[in-house]
Each structure stands twice: as C-alpha cells, then as structure tokens.
Design an enzyme around this catalytic site. Structure first.
Site, PDB file in Angstrom:
ATOM      1  N   ASP A 114      69.195 -45.238  11.680  1.00  0.00           N
ATOM      2  CA  ASP A 114      68.182 -44.490  12.408  1.00  0.00           C
ATOM      3  C   ASP A 114      66.956 -44.459  11.488  1.00  0.00           C
ATOM      4  O   ASP A 114      67.091 -44.696  10.281  1.00  0.00           O
ATOM      5  CB  ASP A 114      68.737 -43.076  12.659  1.00  0.00           C
ATOM      6  CG  ASP A 114      67.673 -42.099  13.101  1.00  0.00           C
ATOM      7  OD1 ASP A 114      67.085 -42.332  14.162  1.00  0.00           O
ATOM      8  OD2 ASP A 114      67.437 -41.113  12.381  1.00  0.00           O
ATOM      9  N   ASP A 132      63.539 -42.096  11.631  1.00  0.00           N
ATOM     10  CA  ASP A 132      62.986 -40.812  11.209  1.00  0.00           C
ATOM     11  C   ASP A 132      64.093 -39.857  10.767  1.00  0.00           C
ATOM     12  O   ASP A 132      65.077 -39.673  11.483  1.00  0.00           O
ATOM     13  CB  ASP A 132      62.156 -40.185  12.338  1.00  0.00           C
ATOM     14  CG  ASP A 132      61.149 -39.200  11.794  1.00  0.00           C
ATOM     15  OD1 ASP A 132      60.152 -39.664  11.202  1.00  0.00           O
ATOM     16  OD2 ASP A 132      61.360 -37.981  11.915  1.00  0.00           O
TER      17      ASP A 132
HETATM   18  N1  PLP Z   1      60.281 -40.290  19.441  1.00  0.00           N
HETATM   19  C1  PLP Z   1      59.162 -39.818  18.863  1.00  0.00           C
HETATM   20  C2  PLP Z   1      57.923 -39.700  19.668  1.00  0.00           C
HETATM   21  C3  PLP Z   1      59.171 -39.444  17.520  1.00  0.00           C
HETATM   22  O1  PLP Z   1      58.054 -38.975  16.943  1.00  0.00           O
HETATM   23  C4  PLP Z   1      60.372 -39.556  16.782  1.00  0.00           C
HETATM   24  C5  PLP Z   1      60.436 -39.167  15.384  1.00  0.00           C
HETATM   25  O2  PLP Z   1      59.474 -38.867  14.737  1.00  0.00           O
HETATM   26  C6  PLP Z   1      61.509 -40.052  17.420  1.00  0.00           C
HETATM   27  C7  PLP Z   1      61.418 -40.410  18.747  1.00  0.00           C
HETATM   28  C8  PLP Z   1      62.831 -40.166  16.733  1.00  0.00           C
HETATM   29  O3  PLP Z   1      62.937 -41.354  16.027  1.00  0.00           O
HETATM   30  P1  PLP Z   1      64.312 -41.747  15.335  1.00  0.00           P
HETATM   31  O4  PLP Z   1      65.269 -42.153  16.427  1.00  0.00           O
HETATM   32  O5  PLP Z   1      63.923 -42.893  14.440  1.00  0.00           O
HETATM   33  O6  PLP Z   1      64.770 -40.559  14.576  1.00  0.00           O
HETATM   34 CA    CA Z   2      66.326 -39.547  13.422  1.00  0.00          CA
END
Ligand code: PLP
Ligand code: CA
Length: 292
Positions: A27, A29
């Site tokens: 993943d 973020d």
């Molecule tokens: N969607 C948006 C708009 C985001 O800003 C984020 C994280 O900052 C995510 C989804 C989640 O991303 P991930 O699946 O990489 O944690």
């Molecule tokens: Ca995440």
C-alpha cells in the site's frame, strides 16, 4: 478457532518471511510515504527488495493521479527504481475494468478528479468525462471539484438500470497532518448510493479485482507467494485475505494494533478477515533483514 494473527515480528523472522515470498505488495500512503514525505527507510527497503529479485508492486486506492504521475512522485521521494508497470492504482484498475471487463461502449460519467479522467483516456477508449444520453456507466471517486449539479446528474444517469455504477474505492477518509482529515471517495459513493438507491461496485481494495489486474500482467503469480503490506485493516488486510495472501500491518498509518487485536478476539467470524498475520512498527524494520 484460535486467536491467530497480529504476530509482531522483527529481524530474522522478517528475513525468513521475505525469503518465502516472491511478490511483495505495498500500500502507499501510510506505508511508504505520508503525503509528500517518504517514510524513513522505505526507499531503501524497496530498492533492496528489488535488488534481491523480488517482484514489488504498489497497490493504492488513491485515484487522483494517472500512473505516469506516480512514477514522478516515486522518483521525487527517492524511490528511483520504481517503474510504471509496478503501479496499480484504483484509477488505473478502473480503466482496465471499463475496458476489459465490462467493455464499455458508450460514455462514462466521471465524478472524480482530472487525474482520474486522464487515466481513463489513457486506456485507449473514447471515455469522455462528460455526460449525455449515451451514458453507460457512472464512476465515482475522490472529487476535489464536487458540485451538487454533478451529484444530481450522476443520480439521474443511475435511474437507468442498464447504467453501471462503479466506485474507484470506498475509503471513508484519509489522515492529513496536524490531526486533520480528508473525506475519501467512500463519502461521495455513499451520497450517490443514497440518492440512487443502488450499491456501487467497488474496484479498489478490498476488492479482489486489483489482484486480477496484477496477475494479468505478471504471469504465474500465486497467492501463497504474496505478502500484502498495508496500514488500514478494512482495506489492505481485507484485500490480502480476500486474495489469499499473507498480510502485514505497519503501524505508521491509519490502524492501531489494538484495533487489529479487537478484530482478532471478536466472536464475529467476518472480522477475522481484517486481522493481519504479522505486525511491524514501520517498514524500516525490514532494513536489518538485508544486512549480511
Ligand atoms: N485516496 C485519496 C484521495 C488519498 O488522498 C489517499 C491517501 O492519501 C488514498 C486514497 C489512500 O491511498 P493508499 O491506498 O495508498 O493508502
Ligand atoms: Ca494506506
């Protein structure tokens, strides 16, 4: 029925686990970066895994940019050996779904960012973001220019039972710095579900479809060879369970160890799919595993 899972692991155990896996799914973020800041040690971990011959892929629910932008972001944050082919975002997978699964012919009404629209256009289909009488699908994702008019239009298109209802992801919110949060795609999907009286088909995690996208592009991927590393139990760990992977929670993001333990000790069997097999404090805990 045991209380398996949430095993905190370190050095030699991490090394053994990595040796047993050919595919490492990250993943983004909360695992390798926070917004525009890389998590300490993450770039080194990713490049070490790649140098050790592991297949490394990134599975993000962030639908706001096309994959090209991710390549630049990776580079900017110090992940200099990540290539386009390794990146699976909910926007890219939505484009694949429209093109290859439902083979959409008419228009797609997009309630989402420009980046999502650009990714769909890259899919080689005349997917116009507009609307009109020929709308065959509504795709909802994070939309930083949401208006009531868009919500109203999307709701009207969904009156037609032949118009598909898709959501890039169903994430409720995302953490920002200073304790603030950003409403996620799920909050917009919910609005549209209420107004249309329908349920969206979710493309991103925890849906298994993202794994189908990966296995269609990397031949011979076996779930038993895969490790999914994430920070959110309801998306990342459930995605891993849905796909039959081993799962690892890293504590640098959304979910806390206590929540994972609560799911583990819950009497509701469905909650056990949210329990990580392994837990680390940070991805930086991998670093000793690469030392000789
Ligand atoms: N969607 C948006 C708009 C985001 O800003 C984020 C994280 O900052 C995510 C989804 C989640 O991303 P991930 O699946 O990489 O944690
Ligand atoms: Ca995440």
């Amino acid at each position: 029925f045991g209380f398996k899972g949430c095993q905190k692991i370190r050095g030699p155990q991490i090394r053994n686990l990595l040796e047993a896996k050919d595919f490492i799914l990250f993943d983004c973020d909360g695992v390798i970066w926070h917004g525009e800041t890389a998590i300490t040690g993450a770039a080194k971990v990713v490049s070490s895994l790649i140098r050790h011959g592991k297949n490394v892929v990134f599975v993000t629910n962030n639908c706001t940019r096309p994959r090209e932008n991710y390549v630049h972001k990776f580079y900017r944050l110090g992940f200099t050996d990540v290539m386009l082919e390794q990146i699976f975002s909910s926007s890219y997978c939505s484009a694949l779904y429209l093109r290859d699964v439902v083979k959409i012919r008419g228009q797609v009404f997009v309630m989402g960012c420009d980046g999502l629209r650009r990714e769909l256009q890259g899919g080689g289909r005349p997917l116009r973001g507009g609307g009109g009488r020929d709308v065959k699908a509504v795709l909802v994702g994070h939309d930083d220019k949401l208006t009531f008019l868009k919500l109203a239009k999307a709701s009207c298109y969904l009156r037609d039972p032949d118009c598909l209802f898709l959501a890039t992801d169903n994430d409720p919110w995302h953490p920002l710095s200073g304790g603030r949060i950003l409403p996620g795609s799920g909050s917009l999907t919910a609005a549209l579900e209420v107004s249309s009286g329908r349920k969206a088909t979710v493309i991103g995690k925890p849906s298994r479809f993202m794994f189908e996208c990966i296995s269609s592009q990397f031949s011979g991927v076996e779930p038993a060879q895969c490790l999914m590393i994430g920070d959110r139990l309801e998306t990342d760990m459930l995605f891993g369970s849905n796909c039959g992977f081993d799962t690892m929670l890293t504590l640098t993001g959304v979910s806390q160890l206590e929540e994972a333990q609560e799911y583990r000790d819950s009497e509701l069997a469905a909650n056990h799919s949210l329990v990580p097999d392994y837990v680390v404090d940070s991805i930086a805990d991998f670093l000793p595993a690469f030392e000789e």
